[in-house]
Structure formats: structure tokens, C-alpha cells
Design a protein around this motif. Structure first.
Motif, PDB file in Angstrom:
ATOM      1  N   CYS A 226       0.864  -1.179   0.000  1.00  0.00           N
ATOM      2  CA  CYS A 226       0.000   0.000   0.000  1.00  0.00           C
ATOM      3  C   CYS A 226       0.899   1.227   0.000  1.00  0.00           C
ATOM      4  N   CYS A 227       0.690   2.150  -0.948  1.00  0.00           N
ATOM      5  CA  CYS A 227       1.482   3.372  -1.042  1.00  0.00           C
ATOM      6  C   CYS A 227       0.695   4.534  -0.440  1.00  0.00           C
ATOM      7  N   ILE A 228       1.347   5.297   0.415  1.00  0.00           N
ATOM      8  CA  ILE A 228       0.749   6.480   1.034  1.00  0.00           C
ATOM      9  C   ILE A 228       1.500   7.684   0.490  1.00  0.00           C
ATOM     10  N   LEU A 229       0.831   8.506  -0.282  1.00  0.00           N
ATOM     11  CA  LEU A 229       1.453   9.606  -1.008  1.00  0.00           C
ATOM     12  C   LEU A 229       1.068  10.939  -0.388  1.00  0.00           C
ATOM     13  N   GLY A 240       0.369  -0.513  -4.243  1.00  0.00           N
ATOM     14  CA  GLY A 240       1.730  -0.672  -4.723  1.00  0.00           C
ATOM     15  C   GLY A 240       1.952  -2.037  -5.353  1.00  0.00           C
ATOM     16  N   ILE A 241       2.625  -2.067  -6.487  1.00  0.00           N
ATOM     17  CA  ILE A 241       2.873  -3.313  -7.217  1.00  0.00           C
ATOM     18  C   ILE A 241       4.378  -3.542  -7.299  1.00  0.00           C
ATOM     19  N   GLY A 242       4.862  -4.658  -6.764  1.00  0.00           N
ATOM     20  CA  GLY A 242       6.287  -4.954  -6.732  1.00  0.00           C
ATOM     21  C   GLY A 242       6.747  -5.786  -7.916  1.00  0.00           C
ATOM     22  N   HIS A 243       7.940  -5.450  -8.443  1.00  0.00           N
ATOM     23  CA  HIS A 243       8.558  -6.196  -9.543  1.00  0.00           C
ATOM     24  C   HIS A 243       9.995  -6.522  -9.134  1.00  0.00           C
ATOM     25  N   VAL A 244      10.298  -7.787  -8.874  1.00  0.00           N
ATOM     26  CA  VAL A 244      11.644  -8.193  -8.476  1.00  0.00           C
ATOM     27  C   VAL A 244      12.524  -8.275  -9.720  1.00  0.00           C
ATOM     28  N   HIS A 245      13.717  -7.674  -9.672  1.00  0.00           N
ATOM     29  CA  HIS A 245      14.634  -7.721 -10.811  1.00  0.00           C
ATOM     30  C   HIS A 245      15.095  -9.155 -11.067  1.00  0.00           C
ATOM     31  N   SER A 246      15.255  -9.469 -12.324  1.00  0.00           N
ATOM     32  CA  SER A 246      15.640 -10.837 -12.683  1.00  0.00           C
ATOM     33  C   SER A 246      17.091 -11.148 -12.317  1.00  0.00           C
ATOM     34  N   VAL A 272       6.580   9.674  -0.093  1.00  0.00           N
ATOM     35  CA  VAL A 272       5.809   8.437  -0.178  1.00  0.00           C
ATOM     36  C   VAL A 272       6.244   7.491   0.932  1.00  0.00           C
ATOM     37  N   ALA A 273       5.280   6.783   1.488  1.00  0.00           N
ATOM     38  CA  ALA A 273       5.547   5.699   2.431  1.00  0.00           C
ATOM     39  C   ALA A 273       4.926   4.435   1.862  1.00  0.00           C
ATOM     40  N   VAL A 274       5.536   3.304   2.141  1.00  0.00           N
ATOM     41  CA  VAL A 274       5.030   2.018   1.668  1.00  0.00           C
ATOM     42  C   VAL A 274       4.799   1.122   2.869  1.00  0.00           C
ATOM     43  N   THR A 275       3.625   0.530   2.938  1.00  0.00           N
ATOM     44  CA  THR A 275       3.287  -0.404   4.014  1.00  0.00           C
ATOM     45  C   THR A 275       2.745  -1.686   3.394  1.00  0.00           C
ATOM     46  N   ASP A 282      -0.725  -1.517  11.417  1.00  0.00           N
ATOM     47  CA  ASP A 282       0.475  -0.720  11.196  1.00  0.00           C
ATOM     48  C   ASP A 282       0.166   0.525  10.378  1.00  0.00           C
ATOM     49  N   ARG A 283      -0.828   0.433   9.514  1.00  0.00           N
ATOM     50  CA  ARG A 283      -1.167   1.572   8.677  1.00  0.00           C
ATOM     51  C   ARG A 283      -1.900   2.658   9.441  1.00  0.00           C
ATOM     52  N   ALA A 284      -2.437   2.341  10.604  1.00  0.00           N
ATOM     53  CA  ALA A 284      -3.267   3.302  11.315  1.00  0.00           C
ATOM     54  C   ALA A 284      -2.501   4.576  11.661  1.00  0.00           C
TER      55      ALA A 284
END
Length: 581
Positions: A226-229, A240-246, A272-275, A282-284
Motif C-alpha cells: 500500500c502506497c501512502i502519497l 503498490g505493485i512490486g517487480h523483483v529484478h531478474s 511516499v511511504a510504503v506499508t 500498522d497503517r493506522a
């Protein structure tokens, strides 16, 4: 009228208890002695009664009784004294310094002789003294409070959010500001996960604006982010969408990009914060130090502060002082104006040199403290040594450098400190890059063949002595001018361990050797146009010195290089002042 007035005043006094009357009389007697009424006892008594009713409000009379340690009994009834509500003397003036009647004194002339009563100074109790001091201090405290409020809410102060995240509504900024990062990095751990955030950049090239967060993740851990902008003084939420490098080389941790689309109403997020999307507790309340500054707010395509920037791989336990100075001076001869060092550890001499070049404006040192958060490896494969992340997090550092200088430099080179990309027909990168763009196309990734010059073999050039300064022998490190013979190019290593120069605006994902994702792809550069000179430990350990191949291209820069290196070493106390080449 006088009789009625007198009766009313007498009635007023009589409604008080005897104890209260005594205290009132004691308190006011000395003040009335100074008036003309003291000569007539009856007039004195009437004046005393009237003054009592006027000057002593009921609340203050009760405090006087408590101070005298008397217990009022009949004084609990409502008071009928005229003008009592209009009189509000400060307690300090009513009590401090009032004389009171001695309890043991006797009236020598009967009940009507207050003029001959003995008096003693009334001593104010400690609690009332404290109360009086507080009354004096209260205006000062009020003024200071107003000044503090004006300072807190001054117009030039940016307020920080006290974040209470809701998934549907954007939240207003509160009292705190997310921690804004400067040139350095502040790694941020995502609570409840193994994810470590490195940096955040605005991504404006791939069909819509979004925030790219560079992170290091445990590859086996599936996470919904979850991205908090923070945007226009509000907080907005996006998935939020994660992409792991190959390129993770088989380690359990790898580099990842967490993409945060911009929701409606959020065009220019500053932080930006990412949770974890599942960690609702934790997001509260997200603390300010979980926010990353979002860089690259403005796209640039024409003018840049730097033409060429070199992003060096992570520096750890570094002590190769001479080669560091030679490489940094060679970079400048080639036209480089910025070198970025992701530093974990080095010896004091190296640190002194880094500080020196930082002062000159050539070097930017970024403390790379990832080993405090992840068990990093010193090798590039798991079997080469213990650890859970490839080579001190090298890939994350290189990607951060590409994005950090995306709109600060026209070109970026990704390489190591012991590598030099040398043109063969021209002498600088300013002359080389137009040739490459013409031959291979613009915005390409240019790959340069790796040539290993073993630092264990020192052979003199065919027609001259070994170049460089004799005094360098007392400086720790490798002298690249003493190693001008390289290993033969063989099929097994021909297309490995190369390094690149690239337009950073064409890069999406970088790796140690080449790019994973880019706009225009990569091209191999003909070795007769330019190639890489890599002075390091031998790769082909079975070779004899006579099997090495001489390449004297580096001697083209020898004179200027020697002078520059000598100057730097002397400036930093690594050569005697009187040393000369």
C-alpha cells in the motif's frame, strides 16, 4: 437615613461568625487608625463595618479564615453586603503584610476600644505565597505561549502529517513533516515484512505518472503493498505493485521496484511511504521517518549540470589508495565531472581522499549502510561466500544512481574504480559519444569489451622505462601505468564482465553488466573504437607473462596523469612536499 444605614451595616457584620468578625476587625483596624474616624469609637465601628462589607468579598473572607486556621460556622449563608461583587482586590494585596490582632490581647476600655488593641504582623501561609507568585507569573506565561504559537504556525514553516490512513479518503496534513532525505540515503524497513526501501523517484516515461520505489526484498515473501502519497498537503492511497529484478544471482534477497500509481487529485507527490496492505494496524499511524522524498519531479531533455557521471559499484574495506587517485584523475582527463561513490567502509587514507575530491566537487559520497539491515555477501554468487544479498547490494546502488542522475547528467557510466573506458581514435568521451551515436544510434546502451590487465605482472613498455613517479612506491595501492599487458580475449570471457555508458533517461532497470529493461536496447562497441581497461587480479591464472599482450594506449595520458596524481597525493600528505617526478 443615617440610622437605617447604620442598622444595615451592623446587620451585615452580625451575619458573620464571631471568628470571622475577629479576623475582619484585625485586618482592617490599622488602616482605620490612620483616618479621622478613630477619635469616635461609634463612628469608627460604623466605618469599619461599611469598609468590611465593601472591601472583602465573601470568597476572600473565607480564605482569610482558612489562613488564620479558624473554622467558620455561621458564615456559610449568602452575603448581603452592598457592592461586594464590584470589589475584587488581589489576594496578595489583601493578605500580604496585613496586621492582625494578637489573640491574647485584652481590650482595656471594653468592647468599643479597638484603638488601643495591640497588633502583630500577619504571616502569609506558604500555599498562598505560591498562589500569589503564580498570579504574578501568569501574564508572562500567557505572553510566552502566544509567542510560541506564532512561531509554530509561522507562514514559512512546512507542517508534517500526523497520519491516520483511510483507504478511501485523502487525509489532511497534521502536525509533522515527513523526513526529507538529502544527498544521503535513509533505508526504511517496511513493518511486518522483510522489505527494505532505498529511494523513491517520479516515473514519467511509461504512459502516466507514478512513483518508483527502489527496494530490497526477500524474493520468497509475497506481499501486497500500500502506497501512502503526500500530495498537495493531503495524503492519498494507492496500491503498490512490486517487480523483483531478474538479476539476483540466486541470492534469497533481490532488488525490486515498487510502483505506486498516482490516484486522482495527486499530481506531484513530495513524499511516499510504503506499508503492507494486510497490516491494517500498522497503517493506522505511519511515523514520519517512514516517508521517502520523491525525486525527479521535473523532466529535462536538453540541458544538464553534468555531461558525464560515473556510478561506481559499492565500496567496502577499500584501501587501494594509488589506483583510486589515478582512476579519479583519469576520469577527469576523459571529461567526467561527477563520480558517485556508494561507500560502506574504507581506510583513513581513502576517506581523506574522498573528502578532498568531495570538496573539489568531483565526488559525491553516499553512505551505503545496507549491511546493517541485510546479511550481505562479499561475492557475486552464493557459493562464493556467505550472505543473502549479492555483493553488498550492488544492483540496488547502481539503479539508485541511474535514477538519481537521470535528469542531472547527459550520460552515465556504470563501472568499477579499477576500470577505464578508453577511446582508441579520440582522447575524450566528449569526442567518443558523438561517434557512438552516429554509428549505433542515440539513447542506446553502449557496451565496452572487458580487457584484463593483471596487476600481478609488471613488464616495462617495449621502448621506454615504466612511466609514473618513482615516489609512488611508498603509496599503498596499484600503479596502473606499471601494468600495460592484458590477457588474450577468449570466447569464454569475450562477452562477460563488460561495462556500459548510457543515457539514463532511456533506462528502466540496470544491472551489473548491461541493462535489464530500456527504451532502445544495447549495442556492442567495436574494440577499435573504444574498449575497457580493467587492472585487477588475473582471470586466466594459468598464463605466463610472455602470453600477455602489450597495449600502450594508456601512455597517451601518462604525462598529465602523473602531474595530477602527484599534486593530489602531496595535497593530502601522501607524498613529501619536495617530491618531484
Amino acid at each position: 437615613m443615617a440610622a437605617a444605614r447604620k442598622a444595615k451595616q451592623v446587620s451585615c457584620l452580625r451575619r458573620r461568625s464571631m471568628a470571622e468578625q475577629a479576623v475582619i476587625l484585625q485586618s482592617l483596624t490599622p488602616f482605620l487608625f490612620e483616618s479621622d474616624t478613630a477619635s469616635d469609637p461609634e463612628v469608627f465601628r460604623v466605618s469599619l463595618i461599611e469598609t468590611t462589607c465593601l472591601l472583602i468579598p465573601r470568597t476572600h473572607r473565607m480564605l482569610i479564615l482558612q489562613a488564620a486556621q479558624l473554622n467558620p460556622t455561621a458564615s456559610q449563608e449568602p452575603d448581603q453586603c452592598q457592592h461586594e461583587a464590584d470589589i475584587n482586590l488581589a489576594m496578595s494585596k489583601q493578605l500580604d503584610g496585613f496586621p492582625v490582632l494578637n489573640q491574647d490581647s485584652k481590650c482595656e476600655r471594653g468592647p468599643g476600644c479597638p484603638a488601643i488593641m495591640s497588633v502583630q504582623k500577619y504571616q502569609m501561609p506558604h500555599k498562598l505565597k505560591v498562589l500569589r507568585r503564580l498570579m504574578y507569573a501568569s501574564p508572562v506565561i500567557s505572553i510566552l505561549s502566544v509567542i510560541l504559537l506564532l512561531w509554530i504556525f509561522r507562514p514559512d514553516r512546512t507542517l508534517l502529517p500526523q497520519i491516520h490512513v483511510q483507504l478511501t479518503e485523502p487525509q489532511m496534513f497534521g502536525a509533522k513533516q515527513p523526513v526529507a532525505q538529502g544527498a544521503n540515503l535513509s533505508f526504511v524497513a517496511v513493518p511486518g515484512t522483510k522489505t527494505l526501501l532505498v529511494s523513491a523517484y517520479m516515473e514519467q516515461r511509461a504512459g502516466g505518472r507514478q512513483v518508483r520505489v527502489i527496494a530490497v526484498v526477500l524474493r520468497s515473501e509475497p506481499i501486497a503493498y500500500c502506497c501512502i502519497l503526500h500530495c498537495q498537503e493531503q495524503l492519498h492511497i494507492s496500491e503498490g505493485i512490486g517487480h523483483v529484478h531478474s538479476d539476483h544471482f540466486g541470492f534469497v534477497y533481490g532488488t525490486s521496484d515498487i510502483m505506486c500509481p498516482l490516484p486522482s487529485g495527486c499530481k506531484t507527490p513530495t513524499h511516499v511511504a510504503v506499508t503492507s496492505a494486510t497490516a491494517s494496524n500498522d497503517r493506522a499511524s505511519v511515523p514520519p521517518d517512514m516517508f521517502l522524498e520523491v525525486r525527479n519531479q521535473e523532466e529535462k531533455s536538453d540541458t544538464f549540470p553534468h555531461n558525464f557521471t560515473i556510478c561506481l559499484s559499492t565500496m567496502f574495506d577499500f584501501s587501494n589508495v594509488l589506483q583510486l587517485v589515478q582512476s579519479l584523475e583519469m576520469f577527469q582527463l576523459l571529461g567526467v565531472s561527477r563520480v558517485v561513490v556508494y561507500k560502506t567502509s574504507c581506510n583513513p587514507e581513502t576517506q581523506r581522499l574522498l573528502d578532498y575530491y568531495t570538496q573539489k566537487g568531483l565526488v559525491e559520497v553516499i553512505p551505503w549502510t545496507i549491511s546493517r539491515h541485510v546479511n550481505v555477501s562479499r561475492g557475486w554468487l552464493p557459493e562464493h561466500g556467505p550472505g543473502e544479498l549479492h555483493y553488498f547490494g550492488q544492483i540496488a546502488a547502481l539503479n539508485d544512481c541511474v535514477y538519481r542522475y537521470m535528469y542531472q547528467s547527459r550520460y552515465v557510466a556504470l563501472q568499477d574504480i579499477d576500470e577505464l573506458i578508453l577511446p582508441q581514435s579520440v582522447n575524450s568521451w566528449q569526442e567518443l559519444l558523438p561517434l557512438l551515436e552516429k554509428k549505433y544510434g542515440a539513447d542506446k546502451c553502449y557496451m565496452f569489451e572487458n580487457n584484463v590487465f593483471p596487476n600481478t605482472v609488471s613488464l616495462s613498455p617495449p621502448s621506454s622505462r615504466t612511466p609514473g613517479s618513482p615516489s609512488w612506491k611508498n603509496v599503498p595501492g596499484v600503479n596502473i601505468l606499471a601494468h600495460l599487458h592484458h590477457e588474450p580475449i577468449i570466447p569464454e570471457t569475450h562477452y562477460s564482465n563488460f561495462k556500459i555508458i548510457v543515457s539514463p533517461r532511456a533506462v528502466f532497470i540496470a544491472s551489473v553488466h548491461g541493462l535489464i529493461e530500456s527504451q532502445a536496447g544495447c549495442s556492442w562497441v567495436d574494440r577499435d573504437i573504444a574498449r575497457m581497461y580493467h587492472t585487477r587480479a588475473p582471470k586466466q591464472t594459468n598464463l605466463t607473462p610472455d602470453q600477455l599482450i602489450y597495449d600502450g594506449r594508456l601512455l597517451r595520458y601518462s604525462a598529465a596523469l602523473t602531474l595530477a596524481v602527484d599534486t593530489t597525493l602531496r595535497d593530502n600528505g601522501l607524498l613529501p612536499e619536495d617530491s618531484r617526478t
